[in-house]
Design an enzyme around this catalytic site. Structure first.
Site: not given
Ligand code: CTP
Length: 403
Positions: A212-213
């Protein structure tokens, strides 16, 4: 949420029996989330007390040019009051007050504020039926309409005189409904449909892990809320985020992965006028997703990745009438790379975040962006809150539709 929410409203009360209804009117304005200041003509105080309206409006009531209550602020500044307001309403508007408004007979604070106000002005007449139809009254209506003021027509029913007919001030609920409908019909994005992406995407590695980020989703949510406040109906396709939206004109479609975001966007895109890709979509995802939790068996561990579909690019390929806006986050050759992205993805506008700029990008509440349009006009903006950046972006959209 009412379109009156957050609006600064100046209520002018003139001296008719319907003035007693302004107590309910002020309450309804407060309930709708408006901020309200009241100016009373001297005669109106015979019908409703300043204390009532001051208590309900949560503000001092203004009545004369001279301020008896405040030693330091002796002068009630009608210009300030007039300029403070987003909207002025005179209710009840008696035949006398309307005649003064029409002729500029400035002998009280209400008329002085009216003459100073630059905002839209509404008036809700109240009088007996024969007065309501008198040519003099009709002449006032006509002049006030010529000035750009809006009449909230009187209603029919029993009048204070005992007669029955047209002339009763519109009921407070109906005044609020009238204002809401009128303001909504004038919103700059009324009738426009938006598709907005927001937040990160999570690409599964196994049942418990993902790539993810740090995108918070705030930028996309702020654009969605502001677009809805300006009258648009919005489909907001959001990756995993804690952001919330209260405006009921925003339909949130919650997704997790880039593929889910892609599918949702393609479901809605053909039907929208504007699409804004504010999501930080993962560029790569694991080629295979383990069905069971991966055990830490070896010293090294490699995950093979494959590209996700570029949602914005795919929308640019099928775009017809849609105004398409993308974001870019660059660390070098910002402007040149952004221009290339406009062409590659067939965009109308790109919002460039540079990581060289303090306060820009992920996480925080601020952003510093540069707009580049498809004619390659470059417009750097100041560091602003994300809400203010959202407003700037939507001003570009409004300009596009009104050009
Ligand atoms: N975008 C998208 N789908 C993807 C990747 C990006 O819709 N799979 C959108 C983003 O929402 C954003 C824009 O494309 O509006 C960002 O473009 P991108 O080419 O990913 O640029 P960068 O993120 O800046 O990265 P890079 O230059 O490495 O491509």
């Amino acid at each position: 949420m009412s379109v009156l929410n957050g609006k600064k409203i100046l209520l002018g009360v003139s001296g008719g029996i319907a003035a007693y209804k302004t107590a309910s009117l002020v309450r309804l304005f407060i309930k709708a989330g408006a901020e309200i200041q009241v100016i009373m003509t001297p005669a109106s105080k015979d019908f409703v007390t300043p204390l009532t309206l001051s208590t309900l409006s949560k503000n001092p009531v203004h009545s004369s040019f001279f301020n008896q209550e405040d030693e330091n602020e002796k002068w009630n500044n009608h210009v300030e009051l007039g300029l403070w307001a987003d909207l002025m309403i005179i209710a009840p508007a008696t035949a006398n007050t309307m005649s003064k408004m029409a002729n500029g007979t400035c002998d009280n604070l209400l008329i002085a504020a009216y003459l100073s106000a630059k905002c839209p002005v509404y008036f809700a007449p109240a009088m007996d039926l024969d007065m309501y139809k008198h040519p003099s009254t009709l002449a006032s209506f006509s002049l006030l309409k010529q000035f750009g003021n809006t009449i909230i027509p009187a209603e029919s029913g029993e009048l204070a005189s005992g007669l029955s007919g047209e002339g009763r001030m519109a009921e407070p609920e109906n005044i609020i409904a009238f204002l809401e409908a009128d303001l909504e019909s004038k919103l700059p994005l009324k009738g426009k449909k938006f598709l907005i992406t927001a937040g990160p995407t999570y690409e599964a590695i196994d049942p418990v892990r993902f790539i993810g980020n740090h995108s918070s989703g705030k930028m996309g949510f702020d654009i969605a809320s502001e677009a809805a406040n300006l009258g648009a109906s919005v489909v907001l396709v959001a990756g995993p985020t804690n952001c919330k939206v209260t405006n009921t004109s925003v339909k949130v479609i919650s997704v997790t992965s880039a593929q889910e975001m892609y599918d949702a966007c393609h479901e809605y895109f053909s039907n929208v006028d504007v699409a804004i890709a504010a999501a930080a979509v993962a560029d790569y995802r694991p080629k295979t997703v383990a069905l069971q939790k991966i055990k830490k068996a070896s010293e090294d561990f490699t995950i093979e990745l494959e590209k996700t579909k570029d949602i914005l690019l795919s929308l640019g390929e099928i775009k017809e009438k849609q105004f398409l806006i993308g974001f870019a986050l660059e660390t070098e050759n910002e402007i040149e790379n952004a221009k290339l992205k406009i062409q590659k993805k067939n965009l109308d506008l790109i919002v460039l975040n540079s990581l060289q700029d303090k306060g820009a990008g992920f996480g925080g509440g601020t952003n510093k962006v540069t707009f580049i349009d498809k004619a390659f006009t470059v417009e750097p903006m100041e560091l602003k809150t994300k809400e203010a950046v959202a407003t700037d972006i939507l001003n570009k959209v409004i300009k596009h539709f009104h050009e």
